[in-house]
Design a protein around this motif. Structure first.
Motif, short mmCIF file in Angstrom:
data_model
loop_
_atom_site.label_atom_id
_atom_site.label_comp_id
_atom_site.label_asym_id
_atom_site.label_seq_id
_atom_site.Cartn_x
_atom_site.Cartn_y
_atom_site.Cartn_z
N LEU A 86 -4.81 -2.87 151.19
CA LEU A 86 -5.06 -1.51 151.67
C LEU A 86 -4.06 -0.53 151.06
O LEU A 86 -4.44 0.56 150.63
CB LEU A 86 -5.00 -1.47 153.19
CG LEU A 86 -5.15 -0.10 153.85
CD1 LEU A 86 -6.50 0.53 153.51
CD2 LEU A 86 -4.97 -0.22 155.36
N ALA A 87 -2.81 -0.94 151.01
CA ALA A 87 -1.77 -0.07 150.42
C ALA A 87 -2.06 0.16 148.93
O ALA A 87 -1.98 1.30 148.45
CB ALA A 87 -0.39 -0.69 150.61
N ILE A 88 -2.38 -0.92 148.20
CA ILE A 88 -2.69 -0.79 146.77
C ILE A 88 -3.93 0.08 146.57
O ILE A 88 -3.94 1.00 145.74
CB ILE A 88 -2.88 -2.18 146.12
CG1 ILE A 88 -1.55 -2.93 146.09
CG2 ILE A 88 -3.48 -2.05 144.72
CD1 ILE A 88 -1.69 -4.40 145.71
N ASN A 89 -4.98 -0.20 147.36
CA ASN A 89 -6.22 0.58 147.27
C ASN A 89 -5.95 2.05 147.53
O ASN A 89 -6.39 2.92 146.76
CB ASN A 89 -7.24 0.03 148.27
CG ASN A 89 -8.51 0.86 148.31
OD1 ASN A 89 -9.34 0.75 147.44
ND2 ASN A 89 -8.63 1.69 149.33
N THR A 90 -5.23 2.34 148.60
CA THR A 90 -5.00 3.74 148.97
C THR A 90 -4.14 4.46 147.93
O THR A 90 -4.43 5.61 147.56
CB THR A 90 -4.37 3.82 150.37
OG1 THR A 90 -5.24 3.13 151.30
CG2 THR A 90 -4.19 5.25 150.82
N LEU A 91 -3.11 3.79 147.45
CA LEU A 91 -2.26 4.40 146.43
C LEU A 91 -3.04 4.67 145.14
O LEU A 91 -3.02 5.78 144.61
CB LEU A 91 -1.05 3.51 146.14
CG LEU A 91 -0.12 4.00 145.03
CD1 LEU A 91 0.52 5.34 145.40
CD2 LEU A 91 0.94 2.97 144.73
N CYS A 92 -3.73 3.66 144.65
CA CYS A 92 -4.51 3.83 143.41
C CYS A 92 -5.60 4.88 143.59
O CYS A 92 -5.82 5.70 142.70
CB CYS A 92 -5.13 2.50 142.99
SG CYS A 92 -3.92 1.30 142.44
N PHE A 93 -6.28 4.82 144.73
CA PHE A 93 -7.33 5.80 145.00
C PHE A 93 -6.76 7.21 145.02
O PHE A 93 -7.32 8.12 144.41
CB PHE A 93 -8.02 5.47 146.33
CG PHE A 93 -9.13 6.41 146.69
CD1 PHE A 93 -10.38 6.29 146.11
CD2 PHE A 93 -8.93 7.43 147.61
CE1 PHE A 93 -11.41 7.17 146.43
CE2 PHE A 93 -9.95 8.31 147.94
CZ PHE A 93 -11.20 8.18 147.36
N ALA A 109 -9.49 1.90 141.91
CA ALA A 109 -8.72 1.24 142.96
C ALA A 109 -9.22 -0.18 143.20
O ALA A 109 -8.43 -1.11 143.40
CB ALA A 109 -8.77 2.05 144.25
N THR A 110 -10.53 -0.36 143.16
CA THR A 110 -11.12 -1.69 143.37
C THR A 110 -10.71 -2.65 142.26
O THR A 110 -10.33 -3.80 142.53
CB THR A 110 -12.66 -1.57 143.44
OG1 THR A 110 -13.00 -0.71 144.53
CG2 THR A 110 -13.31 -2.93 143.62
N LEU A 111 -10.77 -2.21 141.03
CA LEU A 111 -10.43 -3.07 139.90
C LEU A 111 -8.96 -3.49 139.92
O LEU A 111 -8.64 -4.64 139.58
CB LEU A 111 -10.77 -2.37 138.59
CG LEU A 111 -12.27 -2.16 138.33
CD1 LEU A 111 -12.47 -1.31 137.08
CD2 LEU A 111 -12.99 -3.49 138.22
N VAL A 112 -8.10 -2.59 140.34
CA VAL A 112 -6.66 -2.90 140.35
C VAL A 112 -6.34 -4.03 141.32
O VAL A 112 -5.47 -4.86 141.05
CB VAL A 112 -5.85 -1.62 140.69
CG1 VAL A 112 -4.40 -1.95 140.96
CG2 VAL A 112 -5.96 -0.61 139.56
N THR A 113 -7.06 -4.11 142.44
CA THR A 113 -6.73 -5.12 143.45
C THR A 113 -7.43 -6.47 143.25
O THR A 113 -7.05 -7.46 143.89
CB THR A 113 -7.09 -4.60 144.86
OG1 THR A 113 -8.49 -4.34 144.91
CG2 THR A 113 -6.31 -3.37 145.22
N LEU A 114 -8.40 -6.55 142.38
CA LEU A 114 -9.24 -7.75 142.26
C LEU A 114 -8.45 -9.03 141.94
O LEU A 114 -8.57 -10.03 142.66
CB LEU A 114 -10.32 -7.52 141.20
CG LEU A 114 -11.29 -8.66 140.98
CD1 LEU A 114 -12.09 -8.94 142.23
CD2 LEU A 114 -12.20 -8.34 139.81
N VAL A 115 -7.69 -9.06 140.91
CA VAL A 115 -7.01 -10.28 140.47
C VAL A 115 -5.95 -10.71 141.49
O VAL A 115 -5.89 -11.88 141.88
CB VAL A 115 -6.38 -10.10 139.08
CG1 VAL A 115 -5.52 -11.31 138.71
CG2 VAL A 115 -7.47 -9.89 138.04
#
Length: 133
Positions: A86-93, A109-115
């Motif tokens: 959630l933190a990564i998604n929100t920051l990237c978004f 944001a979705t792509l950044v969190t996938l791996v």
């Protein structure tokens, strides 16, 4: 191909399918919250991510990783990973939203969190005591 590698690829494919379902749910909620409810984009992204995380947990628990680890072990770990996600998604978004429309910002944001999510799921949340992919 050795059986362990086949099992890992099979798990990765199921993980990707579950992720696709959860992501579709996330995007539907995002669009509904922004376009229908008029919710602020960053809040809508965070809320839709949170709602899809529940679906993600249940489908991964039962379909991807076979429910071989008790909820009392996997759920707290998943919660930590979901909060990090959630933190990564929100920051990237938030960063991408300064340059892009909200749907494209969500794609980034979705792509950044996938791996990172797959690795954390595989090797920490649903890791069996004697991991045997």
């Amino acid at each position: 191909m050795p059986e362990r590698v086949n099992k890992l690829f099979s798990r990765a494919a199921r993980f990707a399918a579950v992720g696709g379902i959860a992501t579709a749910i996330q995007y539907v909620f995002l669009v509904l919250l922004v376009e229908v409810a008029g919710t602020f984009e960053i809040f809508a992204s965070a809320l839709s991510f949170t709602l899809s995380a529940l679906v993600n947990y249940l489908l991964n628990y039962y379909l991807t990783f076979g429910g071989s680890v008790a909820h009392r072990q996997s759920l707290p770990r998943f919660t930590v990973v979901a909060v990090v996600g959630l933190a990564i998604n929100t920051l990237c978004f938030s960063l991408a939203l300064t340059l892009l429309p909200y749907l494209l910002a969500q794609v980034i944001a979705t792509l950044v969190t996938l791996v990172s999510n797959f690795l954390l799921h595989q090797f920490w949340i649903y890791r069996e005591p004697e991991w045997n992919p």
